[in-house]
Each structure stands twice: as C-alpha cells, then as structure tokens.
Enzyme design. Structure first.
Site, PDB file in Angstrom:
ATOM      1  N   TYR A  34       0.830  -1.205   0.000  1.00 54.45           N
ATOM      2  CA  TYR A  34       0.000   0.000   0.000  1.00 54.45           C
ATOM      3  C   TYR A  34       0.862   1.251   0.000  1.00 54.45           C
ATOM      4  O   TYR A  34       2.079   1.181   0.187  1.00 54.45           O
ATOM      5  CB  TYR A  34      -0.956  -0.013   1.194  1.00 54.45           C
ATOM      6  CG  TYR A  34      -0.342   0.305   2.547  1.00 54.45           C
ATOM      7  CD1 TYR A  34       0.506  -0.597   3.188  1.00 54.45           C
ATOM      8  CD2 TYR A  34      -0.597   1.513   3.181  1.00 54.45           C
ATOM      9  CE1 TYR A  34       1.056  -0.300   4.419  1.00 54.45           C
ATOM     10  CE2 TYR A  34      -0.053   1.815   4.425  1.00 54.45           C
ATOM     11  CZ  TYR A  34       0.773   0.911   5.041  1.00 54.45           C
ATOM     12  OH  TYR A  34       1.325   1.200   6.257  1.00 54.45           O
ATOM     13  N   ARG A  53       8.330   4.053  -4.571  1.00 56.56           N
ATOM     14  CA  ARG A  53       8.382   3.040  -3.503  1.00 56.56           C
ATOM     15  C   ARG A  53       7.373   1.925  -3.769  1.00 56.56           C
ATOM     16  O   ARG A  53       7.643   0.750  -3.499  1.00 56.56           O
ATOM     17  CB  ARG A  53       8.134   3.680  -2.137  1.00 56.56           C
ATOM     18  CG  ARG A  53       8.276   2.663  -0.995  1.00 56.56           C
ATOM     19  CD  ARG A  53       8.211   3.300   0.365  1.00 56.56           C
ATOM     20  NE  ARG A  53       6.924   3.933   0.592  1.00 56.56           N
ATOM     21  CZ  ARG A  53       6.657   4.723   1.631  1.00 56.56           C
ATOM     22  NH1 ARG A  53       7.595   4.986   2.524  1.00 56.56           N
ATOM     23  NH2 ARG A  53       5.468   5.263   1.776  1.00 56.56           N
ATOM     24  N   ARG A 102      -7.999 -20.903  -1.940  1.00 52.06           N
ATOM     25  CA  ARG A 102      -6.905 -20.520  -1.042  1.00 52.06           C
ATOM     26  C   ARG A 102      -5.743 -21.481  -1.246  1.00 52.06           C
ATOM     27  O   ARG A 102      -5.930 -22.699  -1.240  1.00 52.06           O
ATOM     28  CB  ARG A 102      -7.381 -20.562   0.412  1.00 52.06           C
ATOM     29  CG  ARG A 102      -6.310 -20.190   1.427  1.00 52.06           C
ATOM     30  CD  ARG A 102      -6.905 -20.143   2.830  1.00 52.06           C
ATOM     31  NE  ARG A 102      -5.905 -19.750   3.819  1.00 52.06           N
ATOM     32  CZ  ARG A 102      -5.106 -20.601   4.479  1.00 52.06           C
ATOM     33  NH1 ARG A 102      -5.202 -21.897   4.274  1.00 52.06           N
ATOM     34  NH2 ARG A 102      -4.221 -20.145   5.357  1.00 52.06           N
ATOM     35  N   LYS A 152       6.473  -2.075   1.933  1.00 50.50           N
ATOM     36  CA  LYS A 152       5.290  -1.491   2.588  1.00 50.50           C
ATOM     37  C   LYS A 152       4.081  -2.415   2.415  1.00 50.50           C
ATOM     38  O   LYS A 152       3.220  -2.182   1.567  1.00 50.50           O
ATOM     39  CB  LYS A 152       5.019  -0.091   2.037  1.00 50.50           C
ATOM     40  CG  LYS A 152       4.104   0.741   2.911  1.00 50.50           C
ATOM     41  CD  LYS A 152       4.135   2.197   2.521  1.00 50.50           C
ATOM     42  CE  LYS A 152       3.062   3.033   3.182  1.00 50.50           C
ATOM     43  NZ  LYS A 152       3.209   3.190   4.633  1.00 50.50           N
ATOM     44  N   GLU A 184      11.783   2.229  14.455  1.00 47.52           N
ATOM     45  CA  GLU A 184      10.926   3.336  13.988  1.00 47.52           C
ATOM     46  C   GLU A 184       9.645   3.343  14.804  1.00 47.52           C
ATOM     47  O   GLU A 184       9.451   2.508  15.688  1.00 47.52           O
ATOM     48  CB  GLU A 184      10.623   3.176  12.492  1.00 47.52           C
ATOM     49  CG  GLU A 184       9.952   1.854  12.146  1.00 47.52           C
ATOM     50  CD  GLU A 184       9.845   1.580  10.650  1.00 47.52           C
ATOM     51  OE1 GLU A 184       9.784   2.527   9.858  1.00 47.52           O
ATOM     52  OE2 GLU A 184       9.810   0.383  10.294  1.00 47.52           O
TER      53      GLU A 184
END
Ligand code: PLP
Length: 288
Positions: A34, A53, A102, A152, A184
């Site tokens: 995301y 990114r 799945r 991310k 972070e």
C-alpha cells in the site's frame, strides 16, 4: 460521513458498492502492498516518491505490475476531484489478486490479476493539527514485526497492537526497539536532535524507507543542518534536546515524552518546528 467515491480495478464506485473477493490474497494472506499520499490544497504531496516506492514494493514481492500503474497519477487526481478533497489522504492498495481458491503458492499472474483499490480520507486543516503545537508522547515496545520492513505491506497487525499498547499507557504512539536500538514508530520514522545534529536510523531492511524521511533529510541538508543516519537507543533519545517523527500524514511531528521522561524542556523543539515549516512549504510548492 458522506458517501465516498472509491476506485476498484478500473471502476469509480460509491463506497458501498465496491467489492473484493473473499479469496483475495490481501484478505487471506496480507499479500498486498500500500501507499498513503497526502493531499494539501487539493494537490498530491510527493506523488513521485510514493509511486517509486510502490513499484519497489511490488518488485520485492514479485508481484505483477497492474495495468492501472500507468494511470495512477490520473486516478489519484480523479479521486481528489470526485470527493472534493482539499486536505486529506489517498490510500492505495495493490494485492496479488483473487485466485479461485486458497493456496500458499502464488497464483499464476497470467490468470490472476492484481487487485487495485484506492479511497480518499478527508482531513480538513490536516497541516494545522493541534498536536504539532503540543507534541506527542511515545512509549517504547519490542519490535516484533517480520524482517522485511522496507517493503510497505498491509501486514499491519503488530503496529496496530503497538498503537493500542500506547493508548493503554496513556501515550500517542510507540517506538519499536530491536537489539537495544530504536527501529521506527508504528507508522512513522523516528528522530532525535542533539547539539543541533539530527539523528535518525540508517536505511536497511529493518525500517520503512519513509518518503517524508527522504524529503526532510534533503531539506535539512540543504539548510546546512547536520544529519547523522545511525541507530540510537531509548536512553540516548531520553537525553536528547528534541525528538520527532515523520510520515506522509503527520509531516514532521514533535515528540515531547518517551516512556514518561520529558525530552529537553518537555515542549516541541525549534529544530522540529523549523523542519515542519520547511517541509510543508517546499512540499506544497512541488505538489502536483
Ligand atoms: N515507518 C512505518 C512503519 C510506516 O508505516 C510509515 C508510514 O506509514 C513510515 C515509516 C513513514 O513513511 P512515509 O513518510 O513514506 O509516510
């Protein structure tokens, strides 16, 4: 809240009509990436940085690039227009798509297309947040995330738990600690200031390479401020003159307390305030 227009796989739809399969790998496996891009004055802040990114995150996970990537700037702008966003955020998520069952193995990209979803979050006056004047309080917690934090991904359960630990402790956020040093914040990069030098953890797989971080460090260097990219401990942070965080949605936000210890005189510092001003000015100028 008024009904938003959202984007799903090429269509602009009312939010209550947008649908994603229960077999989507984002839903079943957190197999998705995301980006969050801020909007100020109806313009996108650092779209190019977020776009670069995003491509890197897709590549690191061997996720095919969806066709929508070519028109992503236009899709962002169209959502800003349709939802009349002056200040706020655009959330974008791309998952490996929805195969018909799945399975741990990645689906064949020839038959399973990525899922692309975007929606807006309206935050009038976002750049004038009262917290920027008072600063925020953080606690430290162990960093229990996976080892590829530079990607991310939508795997946000631990950061979400960290935020709840902070709330339970009467704080606003948590700084995560690994091997005795800060990685972070739950959703932001962490900094301290000592003797005028801005110190923030060096890049690596251990942290997300913040787009705001890159811009703030560039502006700091251009303004002849000293920058050191290295790890620091909570004890060093507690003895610093200032502390702050950066992210696309908080810009530069002062931190005034860490684990109950006041930083400096316990009020937002001048370096953080200056960086926030420079960042907001320069980003607005370059916004598209
Ligand atoms: N670190 C983490 C773990 C994040 O989730 C985020 C933003 O969501 C950041 C840092 C800051 O990144 P950016 O400045 O690109 O928003």
């Amino acid at each position: 809240m008024t009904m938003r227009t959202v984007y799903v796989n090429g269509d602009y739809l009312p939010e209550n009509e947008a649908k994603v399969s229960i077999f989507d790998r984002g839903f079943l496996m957190a197999d998705g990436v995301y980006e969050v891009t801020s909007v100020l004055g109806a313009k996108l802040i650092d779209f190019d940085g977020h776009f670069a990114r995003l491509q890197r995150s897709l590549d690191e996970l061997e996720m095919p690039h969806p066709a929508a990537l070519d028109s992503l700037l236009e899709v962002h702008r169209e959502l800003v227009r349709l939802n009349e966003i002056e200040d706020g955020m655009i959330y974008l998520q791309i998952t490996r798509g929805a195969p018909d069952d799945r399975d741990f193995a990645f689906p064949d990209p020839g038959t399973t297309a990525p899922t692309v979803v975007l929606f807006t979050q309206n935050k009038p006056g976002m750049a004038d947040s009262p917290a920027a004047k008072t600063g925020i309080k953080v606690i430290s917690i162990a960093d229990q995330r996976w080892g590829r934090r530079d990607i991310k991904t939508v795997q946000l359960l631990y950061p979400s738990m960290g935020k709840m630990m902070a709330k339970a402790a009467g704080a606003d956020d948590a700084w995560m600690v690994e091997d005795g040093v800060v990685t972070e914040g739950t959703s932001n990069n962490a900094y301290i200031v000592k003797g005028g030098t801005i110190i923030t953890r060096h890049l690596g797989n251990e942290i997300l390479h913040g787009i705001t971080r890159a811009a703030v460090l560039r502006f700091a260097r251009e303004a002849q401020m000293k920058v050191e990219e290295r790890a620091f401990s909570i004890a060093e942070a507690q003895g610093a003159d200032e502390a702050f965080i950066t992210s696309a949605s908080t810009f530069v936000m002062p931190v005034v307390e860490i684990d109950g210890t006041k930083i400096g005189s316990g009020v937002p510092g001048t370096v953080a305030a200056r960086l926030r001003d420079i960042y907001l000015d320069e980003s607005r100028k370059a916004a598209q």
